[in-house]
Design a protein around this motif. Sequence first.
Motif, mmCIF file in Angstrom:
data_model
loop_
_atom_site.group_PDB
_atom_site.id
_atom_site.type_symbol
_atom_site.label_atom_id
_atom_site.label_comp_id
_atom_site.label_asym_id
_atom_site.label_seq_id
_atom_site.Cartn_x
_atom_site.Cartn_y
_atom_site.Cartn_z
ATOM 1 N N ASN A 23 0.837 -1.209 0.000
ATOM 2 C CA ASN A 23 0.000 0.000 0.000
ATOM 3 C C ASN A 23 0.867 1.252 0.000
ATOM 4 O OD1 ASN A 23 -2.336 -1.483 -0.035
ATOM 5 N ND2 ASN A 23 -2.574 -1.501 2.190
ATOM 6 N N ASN A 26 2.517 2.071 -3.368
ATOM 7 C CA ASN A 26 1.606 2.643 -4.364
ATOM 8 C C ASN A 26 1.292 4.120 -4.136
ATOM 9 O OD1 ASN A 26 0.610 0.674 -6.556
ATOM 10 N ND2 ASN A 26 0.798 -0.579 -4.710
ATOM 11 N N GLN A 27 1.820 4.700 -3.035
ATOM 12 C CA GLN A 27 1.629 6.152 -2.821
ATOM 13 C C GLN A 27 2.821 6.968 -3.299
ATOM 14 O OE1 GLN A 27 1.167 7.069 1.354
ATOM 15 N NE2 GLN A 27 0.107 5.140 1.702
ATOM 16 N N CYS A 105 5.630 12.529 -2.577
ATOM 17 C CA CYS A 105 6.023 11.493 -1.620
ATOM 18 C C CYS A 105 7.236 10.738 -2.174
ATOM 19 C CB CYS A 105 4.846 10.538 -1.421
ATOM 20 S SG CYS A 105 5.212 9.187 -0.303
#
Length: 253
Positions: A23, A26-27, A105
């Motif tokens: 997770n 994927n950011q 990010c």
Amino acid sequence: MRKILIIGIGAGNPDYVTVQAINALNQVDVFFIPDKGTDKVELGRLRKDICERFIEGSDYRLVPVPIPERAAAGTSYRGSVDEWHARLAHDYEGLFTQELGEGECGAFLVWGDPTLYDSTLRIIEHIRAKGFALEYDVIPGISSVQALAAQHRVALNRIGEPVLITTGRKLAEGFPNNLDSVVVMLDGDQAFKRVAGEDLDIYWGAYLGTEDEILVAGKLSEVMGDIERIRREARDEKGWIMDTYLLRRRDED
Ligand SMILES: C[S@@+](CC[C@H](N)C(=O)[O-])C[C@H]1O[C@@H](n2cnc3c(N)ncnc32)[C@H](O)[C@@H]1O
């Protein structure tokens, strides 16, 4: 504000990557990939493979980060590490300014778990302490210590007893009197030879979690010659080695 994720990717097997790490992957807009030179090209490739396997889409960037050699320790090991961290913090700060937009990010894919014998967390804290605005989060990973214990199917601690995780440099000072289970990492000199006079079992693993994994277990005084030879041959063949071991006193249980 810029954000950095320090993502533990496990110690060798891509299947060690957790759902939380997927997770997080994927950011990410920018992956900073440490480049320590040519000898561990395979580790860089594994990081890229993880990105390709677990990230949906391809709208992320990979930015190589040249890692300078750490100066020889001289009289102060701690001093040479602090100086190296300060250099890295300076370099990372420049890279974040150039490569990571405000609100983007970035991530470091850290081998094993980021909280165990890894500098990334300390370097990010160093950068923030100097006033660089940055948010950060840490995603845990499966460390080589956990991989070692699982592959040998051995518990790290005796019932109700502590386990020490230490380095080859520290073990060379002697096996602690008050402990019976010691995990040793970062041992380029096979410090287990220094404690061969103690009545110990060794559970040794190299390239854990990878297709080249090697495991040896037995009474230290009986198997240490084999481990030395296997280790030397494997390192000569691949050009690098990563190994970890558990030492356990034999006189209980
Ligand atoms: C800089 S530390 C990084 C530890 C890492 N953060 C972890 O959680 O395992 C590098 C040391 O970890 C151990 N190590 C890491 N990956 C390993 C693997 N796949 N097999 C055996 N030992 C490993 C070795 O002792 C190596 O010298």
